[in-house]
Design an enzyme around this catalytic site. Sequence first.
Site, PDB file in Angstrom:
ATOM      1  N   ASN A  36      39.830  46.833  46.497  1.00  0.00           N
ATOM      2  CA  ASN A  36      41.262  46.509  46.520  1.00  0.00           C
ATOM      3  C   ASN A  36      42.020  47.618  45.787  1.00  0.00           C
ATOM      4  O   ASN A  36      41.421  48.564  45.287  1.00  0.00           O
ATOM      5  CB  ASN A  36      41.516  45.130  45.897  1.00  0.00           C
ATOM      6  N   ASP A  69      36.797  38.604  45.810  1.00  0.00           N
ATOM      7  CA  ASP A  69      36.421  37.199  45.937  1.00  0.00           C
ATOM      8  C   ASP A  69      35.085  37.022  46.653  1.00  0.00           C
ATOM      9  O   ASP A  69      34.381  36.058  46.420  1.00  0.00           O
ATOM     10  CB  ASP A  69      37.513  36.433  46.696  1.00  0.00           C
ATOM     11  N   ASP A 102      33.284  33.288  39.753  1.00  0.00           N
ATOM     12  CA  ASP A 102      34.639  33.415  39.199  1.00  0.00           C
ATOM     13  C   ASP A 102      34.503  33.626  37.685  1.00  0.00           C
ATOM     14  O   ASP A 102      34.132  32.712  36.941  1.00  0.00           O
ATOM     15  CB  ASP A 102      35.456  32.162  39.503  1.00  0.00           C
ATOM     16  N   ILE A 103      34.789  34.841  37.257  1.00  0.00           N
ATOM     17  CA  ILE A 103      34.554  35.206  35.849  1.00  0.00           C
ATOM     18  C   ILE A 103      35.492  34.427  34.931  1.00  0.00           C
ATOM     19  O   ILE A 103      35.071  33.860  33.915  1.00  0.00           O
ATOM     20  CB  ILE A 103      34.746  36.730  35.666  1.00  0.00           C
ATOM     21  N   PHE A 116      45.058  36.624  34.837  1.00  0.00           N
ATOM     22  CA  PHE A 116      46.187  37.196  35.550  1.00  0.00           C
ATOM     23  C   PHE A 116      46.230  36.524  36.920  1.00  0.00           C
ATOM     24  O   PHE A 116      45.212  36.038  37.401  1.00  0.00           O
ATOM     25  CB  PHE A 116      46.026  38.716  35.712  1.00  0.00           C
ATOM     26  N   LYS A 140      46.739  27.899  39.478  1.00  0.00           N
ATOM     27  CA  LYS A 140      45.561  28.725  39.156  1.00  0.00           C
ATOM     28  C   LYS A 140      45.138  28.489  37.709  1.00  0.00           C
ATOM     29  O   LYS A 140      43.956  28.403  37.403  1.00  0.00           O
ATOM     30  CB  LYS A 140      45.924  30.197  39.378  1.00  0.00           C
ATOM     31  N   LYS A 178      41.473  27.072  36.950  1.00  0.00           N
ATOM     32  CA  LYS A 178      40.481  27.918  36.273  1.00  0.00           C
ATOM     33  C   LYS A 178      40.311  27.536  34.809  1.00  0.00           C
ATOM     34  O   LYS A 178      39.504  28.107  34.109  1.00  0.00           O
ATOM     35  CB  LYS A 178      40.880  29.387  36.388  1.00  0.00           C
TER      36      LYS A 178
HETATM   37  N1  CTP Z   1      39.103  36.306  38.662  1.00  0.00           N
HETATM   38  C1  CTP Z   1      37.846  36.357  38.134  1.00  0.00           C
HETATM   39  N2  CTP Z   1      36.762  36.295  38.965  1.00  0.00           N
HETATM   40  C2  CTP Z   1      36.923  36.184  40.293  1.00  0.00           C
HETATM   41  C3  CTP Z   1      38.224  36.141  40.839  1.00  0.00           C
HETATM   42  C4  CTP Z   1      39.295  36.220  40.014  1.00  0.00           C
HETATM   43  O1  CTP Z   1      37.710  36.470  36.929  1.00  0.00           O
HETATM   44  N3  CTP Z   1      35.859  36.131  41.062  1.00  0.00           N
HETATM   45  C5  CTP Z   1      40.242  36.313  37.737  1.00  0.00           C
HETATM   46  C6  CTP Z   1      41.126  37.539  37.803  1.00  0.00           C
HETATM   47  O2  CTP Z   1      40.678  38.523  36.890  1.00  0.00           O
HETATM   48  C7  CTP Z   1      42.455  36.960  37.377  1.00  0.00           C
HETATM   49  C8  CTP Z   1      42.424  35.543  37.914  1.00  0.00           C
HETATM   50  O3  CTP Z   1      41.055  35.230  38.103  1.00  0.00           O
HETATM   51  O4  CTP Z   1      42.579  36.867  35.978  1.00  0.00           O
HETATM   52  C9  CTP Z   1      43.150  35.322  39.192  1.00  0.00           C
HETATM   53  O5  CTP Z   1      42.792  36.287  40.159  1.00  0.00           O
HETATM   54  P1  CTP Z   1      43.461  36.276  41.585  1.00  0.00           P
HETATM   55  O6  CTP Z   1      42.885  37.374  42.398  1.00  0.00           O
HETATM   56  O7  CTP Z   1      44.930  36.197  41.441  1.00  0.00           O
HETATM   57  O8  CTP Z   1      43.028  34.869  42.121  1.00  0.00           O
HETATM   58  P2  CTP Z   1      41.803  34.372  42.915  1.00  0.00           P
HETATM   59  O9  CTP Z   1      40.919  33.563  42.048  1.00  0.00           O
HETATM   60  O10 CTP Z   1      41.141  35.503  43.599  1.00  0.00           O
HETATM   61  O11 CTP Z   1      42.499  33.372  43.932  1.00  0.00           O
HETATM   62  P3  CTP Z   1      43.299  33.710  45.276  1.00  0.00           P
HETATM   63  O12 CTP Z   1      42.744  35.009  45.792  1.00  0.00           O
HETATM   64  O13 CTP Z   1      42.986  32.566  46.140  1.00  0.00           O
HETATM   65  O14 CTP Z   1      44.742  33.799  44.888  1.00  0.00           O
END
Ligand code: CTP
Length: 483
Positions: free
Chosen positions: A291, A359, A387-388, A405, A419, A423
């Site tokens: 990304n 993701d 999901d960290i 974030f 979110k 989370k």
């Molecule tokens: N994040 C994470 N691990 C993942 C995905 C996301 O730790 N596998 C964390 C990102 O670092 C951020 C937050 O989750 O702090 C939200 O990330 P974002 O990309 O906005 O959300 P997603 O969980 O990917 O949800 P979506 O794509 O459906 O909006």
Amino acid sequence: MSDFKTILDAAIQQLGGNEAVQKLLAVGASALSNYRQRGQLPAAKQAILEAELTQQGWYLDLEGLQLTPLNSGQQKRILLLITGGIAAYKALELARRLMDRGYQIRGVMSKSAMEFITPLSLAALTGEKVYSELFSLTDEAEMGHIRLARDADIVLVAPATANFLAKMAHGLADDLASTICLATDCPVMIAPAMNPIMWAHPATQANLETLKKRGVTLIAPEDGDTACGEIGTGRLAETAVIIAGIDRLLAPQKILSPLSGKSAAGLLGRHILITSGPTYEPIDPVRYIANHSSGKQGHALAEACAKAGAKVTLISGPVQIPDPEGVETIHVTTAQQMYDACITALPADCAICAAAVADWKVVNHGTQKIKKTKAGTPQLQLAENPDILASLSQHEARPALVIGFAAETENLNRNAKAKRERKKCDWIVANAVGGTGQDAVFGKDTNRVTVIDAQGHEDWQQTSKTQIAEKLITRIEAWFNER
Ligand code: CTP
């Protein structure tokens, strides 16, 4: 009797004299003399002074009119368990340096440790009897092993061998050191050192997980050449890193007190874990899914935290910007690696997940470059990445403050709020992505965010990513301050 002037002058002397302190506090000579006259320092300046002295092993209490070596008067006791391994010799230097910081050290050595160093060297260094026998009549009469196990503020196992970790994880008590680990009610810290393959072995990692779940603090080994000639993770952490870990757990509350304003030491003693940048998910050896994240916001946060005195572990995906100064940066590529590095870096006081984690990963990624064939386009099979942020928020060793974030292209507040709840993190810093020109975020130096917590939301105006980082750090300091 000590008065304010005497203590302040002693502190100034300790820091190298008037000029050095003027430079440190960014003030002129007249300001210093005003502080002397008034018998008071502005809070932010006092904090900088205290922090600098702390780093040099001194404890300044201007209200209580004290300037004392760190931990004196309430000397903290460390029971140092040395287990066998070539790194055992480093335990001598560690003991010495801990004593320089004002800690009292009592040593215990396993049989195999004595193959590498002698109890005599440790006893000579610490000025204390060194214990090694579980069934020694004289030792038991003097100080029973149960008392030995409890008569400390912390039990530190350094170096901890793979074998000793296994014994701890399984509750074995077949020698003095392992019996102490079972019998103690003090906090336990381990600093492992071993061959990289032994460290990476699932058995060792499982033992480690068990110990971390029980609240044992890990000072992770470092990467590099090991004594056995292999390269990888397994070297005993630097002495300074182990000492910082001990300070974090044992330093008096005063040292941890967060400061007002943008001082140099508001997060002193805190461990902050930050993720930054994108992750790459391989499709084959030459292609990947990625990304647009540049890592600028996460790296700016890491730098600001370090400037505020925190110990920072930055887990960074592939980025084109340099590692921030004063920060331990761990480079990873995939989301799974980022997750593993984060869990290994625990415990932390605060986690900030600023990375744009992919993701999905490609489950059927090729080991060779995928070629165009007549069979048609390749079918990539995707699976969700861990999901960290959610995992850290729900981990047994959950940092006290977890911040995520939210990158959203629509319904910013509503999506970000959902979110945060989903989370289970404390704050979400939401930003609208996908904009162009002035509204662009990825790769740019500016950002506009909304900070959402359980109480509501704050809209911050568009500013540089560095300023957003500093503002967020001030908010974090205030949060720790209020606890
Ligand atoms: N994040 C994470 N691990 C993942 C995905 C996301 O730790 N596998 C964390 C990102 O670092 C951020 C937050 O989750 O702090 C939200 O990330 P974002 O990309 O906005 O959300 P997603 O969980 O990917 O949800 P979506 O794509 O459906 O909006």
